[in-house]
Design a protein around this motif. Structure first.
Motif, PDB file in Angstrom:
ATOM      1  N   ARG A 235      -1.468  -6.060  -0.732  1.00 37.92           N
ATOM      2  CA  ARG A 235      -2.826  -5.987  -0.171  1.00 37.92           C
ATOM      3  C   ARG A 235      -2.830  -6.471   1.258  1.00 37.92           C
ATOM      4  O   ARG A 235      -3.412  -5.866   2.137  1.00 37.92           O
ATOM      5  CB  ARG A 235      -3.769  -6.870  -0.963  1.00 37.92           C
ATOM      6  CG  ARG A 235      -4.130  -6.292  -2.275  1.00 37.92           C
ATOM      7  CD  ARG A 235      -5.585  -6.569  -2.608  1.00 37.92           C
ATOM      8  NE  ARG A 235      -5.832  -6.106  -3.958  1.00 37.92           N
ATOM      9  CZ  ARG A 235      -5.605  -6.852  -5.032  1.00 37.92           C
ATOM     10  NH1 ARG A 235      -5.177  -8.095  -4.876  1.00 37.92           N
ATOM     11  NH2 ARG A 235      -5.814  -6.391  -6.218  1.00 37.92           N
ATOM     12  N   ARG A 236      -2.165  -7.599   1.478  1.00 40.81           N
ATOM     13  CA  ARG A 236      -2.201  -8.201   2.808  1.00 40.81           C
ATOM     14  C   ARG A 236      -1.397  -7.399   3.816  1.00 40.81           C
ATOM     15  O   ARG A 236      -1.588  -7.548   5.019  1.00 40.81           O
ATOM     16  CB  ARG A 236      -1.721  -9.643   2.740  1.00 40.81           C
ATOM     17  CG  ARG A 236      -2.824 -10.533   2.209  1.00 40.81           C
ATOM     18  CD  ARG A 236      -2.323 -11.770   1.531  1.00 40.81           C
ATOM     19  NE  ARG A 236      -3.435 -12.566   1.017  1.00 40.81           N
ATOM     20  CZ  ARG A 236      -3.995 -12.359  -0.181  1.00 40.81           C
ATOM     21  NH1 ARG A 236      -3.566 -11.397  -0.964  1.00 40.81           N
ATOM     22  NH2 ARG A 236      -5.005 -13.109  -0.581  1.00 40.81           N
ATOM     23  N   ALA A 237      -0.482  -6.567   3.324  1.00 42.42           N
ATOM     24  CA  ALA A 237       0.283  -5.715   4.225  1.00 42.42           C
ATOM     25  C   ALA A 237      -0.490  -4.442   4.539  1.00 42.42           C
ATOM     26  O   ALA A 237      -0.040  -3.601   5.297  1.00 42.42           O
ATOM     27  CB  ALA A 237       1.638  -5.373   3.614  1.00 42.42           C
ATOM     28  N   GLY A 238      -1.679  -4.276   3.942  1.00 45.50           N
ATOM     29  CA  GLY A 238      -2.517  -3.114   4.241  1.00 45.50           C
ATOM     30  C   GLY A 238      -2.214  -1.927   3.359  1.00 45.50           C
ATOM     31  O   GLY A 238      -2.758  -0.849   3.572  1.00 45.50           O
TER      32      GLY A 238
ATOM     33  N   GLN B 140       6.039  -5.112   1.744  1.00 48.07           N
ATOM     34  CA  GLN B 140       6.591  -4.216   2.760  1.00 48.07           C
ATOM     35  C   GLN B 140       7.368  -4.951   3.849  1.00 48.07           C
ATOM     36  O   GLN B 140       7.083  -4.819   5.024  1.00 48.07           O
ATOM     37  CB  GLN B 140       5.474  -3.378   3.417  1.00 48.07           C
ATOM     38  CG  GLN B 140       4.406  -2.867   2.478  1.00 48.07           C
ATOM     39  CD  GLN B 140       4.977  -1.944   1.411  1.00 48.07           C
ATOM     40  OE1 GLN B 140       5.995  -1.293   1.632  1.00 48.07           O
ATOM     41  NE2 GLN B 140       4.347  -1.891   0.261  1.00 48.07           N
ATOM     42  N   PRO B 141       8.367  -5.752   3.449  1.00 45.91           N
ATOM     43  CA  PRO B 141       9.099  -6.518   4.458  1.00 45.91           C
ATOM     44  C   PRO B 141      10.101  -5.649   5.230  1.00 45.91           C
ATOM     45  O   PRO B 141      10.484  -4.581   4.756  1.00 45.91           O
ATOM     46  CB  PRO B 141       9.843  -7.562   3.627  1.00 45.91           C
ATOM     47  CG  PRO B 141      10.047  -6.901   2.300  1.00 45.91           C
ATOM     48  CD  PRO B 141       8.865  -5.994   2.090  1.00 45.91           C
ATOM     49  N   HIS B 142      10.448  -6.115   6.425  1.00 43.09           N
ATOM     50  CA  HIS B 142      11.515  -5.454   7.194  1.00 43.09           C
ATOM     51  C   HIS B 142      12.853  -6.072   6.866  1.00 43.09           C
ATOM     52  O   HIS B 142      13.899  -5.559   7.236  1.00 43.09           O
ATOM     53  CB  HIS B 142      11.239  -5.590   8.692  1.00 43.09           C
ATOM     54  CG  HIS B 142       9.966  -4.942   9.122  1.00 43.09           C
ATOM     55  ND1 HIS B 142       9.687  -3.624   8.865  1.00 43.09           N
ATOM     56  CD2 HIS B 142       8.891  -5.441   9.758  1.00 43.09           C
ATOM     57  CE1 HIS B 142       8.499  -3.337   9.348  1.00 43.09           C
ATOM     58  NE2 HIS B 142       7.983  -4.415   9.888  1.00 43.09           N
ATOM     59  N   LEU B 143      12.806  -7.231   6.228  1.00 44.45           N
ATOM     60  CA  LEU B 143      14.032  -7.948   5.841  1.00 44.45           C
ATOM     61  C   LEU B 143      13.704  -8.720   4.568  1.00 44.45           C
ATOM     62  O   LEU B 143      12.635  -9.313   4.457  1.00 44.45           O
ATOM     63  CB  LEU B 143      14.432  -8.922   6.967  1.00 44.45           C
ATOM     64  CG  LEU B 143      15.523  -9.951   6.662  1.00 44.45           C
ATOM     65  CD1 LEU B 143      16.879  -9.278   6.527  1.00 44.45           C
ATOM     66  CD2 LEU B 143      15.590 -11.006   7.768  1.00 44.45           C
TER      67      LEU B 143
END
Lengths: 213, 365
Positions: free
Chosen positions: B103-106, B155-158
């Motif tokens: 949710r917080r990542a949109g 949805q992390p980049h790492l």
């Protein structure tokens, strides 16, 4: 009156508990001592101090009178204020304990998941402290019903406005033949205290099971 | 896809000074004993701990550079972290936990697409039956799987994993490792994985960073690092080189499969995988016999020619670890000093490595 006292006192108590639990700052011991003062001080002294501060000619009382036309002394609001001050330590203690027991790792996890400060407070920290907050509120409410010294000093004993249960019992005992009424009121007081304690115990247990403790 | 890391920090007990760079995507394992500073590095990568000096760059995106005054707070880093003990929110259901970061990542709202999808992650981790449960009713292994899902959905980049299996018993570990292996192949996401268990290195690592007393002692691909005789890793009882292989030939009649890796061929007991499938093999150093002439009349299937690249003496064990260079890789062999003399092993000299097909450990990737 008790509801008002808890209603006003609770957000402030949460804020204070949070400050005391999470931050080390100069003056922290002083704040801690101030919060706990009503617990140790004779209630009459607390009431007298309130009278000095919030009285019509007191530094805060006169300002409230001038700006908002609010008079606290000898009113229901005043009695609520006196109660709130008296039960404040109880609330702060219980909230602080549950804040300190909460795992700071959960807040860290929330941070890495993108939750900002306010978001974390309302969605992680406060729910985790909810057992302490609720128990504190219930005990505070029950204690308010029985407040005596501070209320009589600051807000007097006005039936229907500032009269708490023990004040009514005391008044009844002063009147010849009032023993029956006093006994009745005492039973009510006993029942209320018992219900309050049982309720807080039960709520705390329920919330803790919900949190998996 | 690249990852560059530099960190300097002084603790009362330990001075940390670490730097490494990894150019490939995939799983980079930070391997070292407890207290060597691995977790500090992870905390710095997540932004939870601010070291004296630190620079972190992923794919040209700067997360931190204390020299230039750059320090993204954890909530704005898009770096997922899986803790040792899950850290699920006890007051939320599994689903709410999983959606927390999403949710917080949109994502996760109506119409929003892209990134790791809820159903996909739930499916990959096998947590569909757990969705309505509360964290305290889950087993340790289940909790950890949910925690991994929660981190992925943000949805992390790492993705950082701080000893995610350390608090589990070996049965639970065995339950989770296959999921991690599946994730590795399904996701195009760089992972920084901390552990002190060699088993996890063997199973998961694409690159390895060896950490010791606050310093990086070596870093490189998993085949490079495990095949270096001069590192402490080679001196463990269970030390041995790891090679990335592909299935090249099945011999149904003999129940054998030929694997190709490191520029050499290895026969192993039949593996039920299609030709060309990727897998890894580990050849324990103590199982590799050296020879100067091919022996005859022997049950052996693998006689691998190579050159002696390095000889490292282990005085305490009265043995020598020999690094055998293959066309594109290396093997390790542990022999006695006497054998070194008798075979007249010298650097760059030719040697034959004899390996029983049954002593090759096949690790399914």
């Amino acid at each position: 009156m008790a509801a008002r006292a808890v209603g006003f006192g609770l957000p402030l108590a949460i804020l204070t508990a949070w400050l005391l639990a999470r931050y080390r700052f100069p003056g922290r011991p002083l704040l801690n001592a101030l919060v706990h003062l009503p617990l140790v001080l004779p209630p009459v002294v607390t009431g007298w101090l309130l009278l000095i501060l919030f009285g019509v000619r007191g530094p805060i009382g006169s300002l409230l009178q001038q700006w908002f036309g609010i008079r606290l002394v000898f009113t229901t609001t005043g009695a609520a204020l006196a109660c709130a001050v008296m039960v404040f330590p109880v609330m702060v203690r219980s909230i602080r304990l549950s804040l300190e027991a909460a795992d700071p790792g959960l807040e860290q996890a929330a941070r890495t998941l993108g939750a900002g400060r306010v978001d974390r407070l309302f969605n992680v920290t406060l729910p985790l402290a909810s057992p302490g907050i609720l128990v504190g509120a219930v005990v505070a409410y029950a204690t308010c019903l029985g407040e005596f010294g501070a209320v009589i000093t600051f807000a007097a004993n006005i039936p229907g406005a500032t009269q708490t249960l023990p004040l009514a019992i005391y008044a009844a005992l002063q009147v010849p033949g009032g023993e029956a009424k006093a006994a009745q009121l005492s039973m009510i007081s006993l029942a209320l205290a018992l219900v309050g304690l049982l309720l807080s115990e039960w709520l705390g247990k329920r919330l803790n099971t919900m949190l998996g403790k | 896809m690249s990852l560059a890391f530099r960190l300097r920090h002084r603790f009362p007990s330990i001075q940390m000074d670490m730097a490494f760079e990894v150019s490939s995507p995939g799983v980079t394992v930070l391997f070292g004993p407890s207290g060597s500073g691995k977790s500090t590095l992870i905390a710095a990568a997540a932004g939870l701990l601010r070291p004296d000096e630190c620079r972190i760059e992923i794919d040209g995106r700067l997360l931190a550079d204390t020299g230039a005054g750059v320090w993204l707070p954890p909530e704005r880093r898009r770096v997922g972290l899986v803790f040792q003990d899950a850290k699920l929110f006890p007051h939320m259901s599994v689903t709410t936990n999983l959606r927390f970061g999403q949710r917080r990542a949109g994502y996760g709202k109506d119409g929003a697409t892209g990134g790791a999808q809820f159903e996909e992650v739930v499916d990959l981790l096998g947590i569909a039956p757990l969705l309505t449960r509360r964290p305290h009713t889950l087993s340790g292994g289940e909790r950890q799987r949910v925690a991994i899902g929660r981190a992925l959905l943000a949805q992390p980049h790492l993705l950082l994993m701080d000893e995610p299996l350390a608090s589990l018993d070996s049965a639970r570990k065995a339950e989770i490792l296959p999921y991690l292996t599946r994730l590795k192949t399904a996701l195009r996401l760089p992972v920084l994985y901390v552990t002190h268990a060699l088993e996890e290195v063997i199973q998961l690592a694409d690159s390895v960073v060896l950490v010791e007393a606050g310093q990086v002692s070596a870093f490189g691909t998993v085949s490079e690092i495990t095949a270096r005789s001069d590192l402490k890793l080679a001196q463990r009882d269970d030390g041995g080189a790891l090679l990335l292989c592909r299935t090249a030939e099945h011999d149904g009649a003999r129940q054998l499969t030929r694997l190709e890796g490191g520029g050499a061929s290895f026969w192993v007991p039949q593996v039920d995988l299609p030709l060309g499938a990727a897998l890894r093999i580990r050849v324990p150093a103590r199982e590799v016999i050296l020879a100067s002439q091919p022996p005859e009349g022997i049950s052996l299937h693998n006689i691998v020619p190579g050159t002696v690249r390095r000889l490292t003496a282990e005085p305490a064990r009265r043995s020598v670890v020999v690094e055998i260079g293959l066309p594109s890789g290396a093997l390790l062999s542990r022999v006695t000093p006497d054998a070194v003399v008798r075979l007249e092993l010298v650097q760059n000299g030719p040697v034959l490595a004899l390996i029983k097909s049954t002593s090759i450990e096949v690790v399914l990737a």
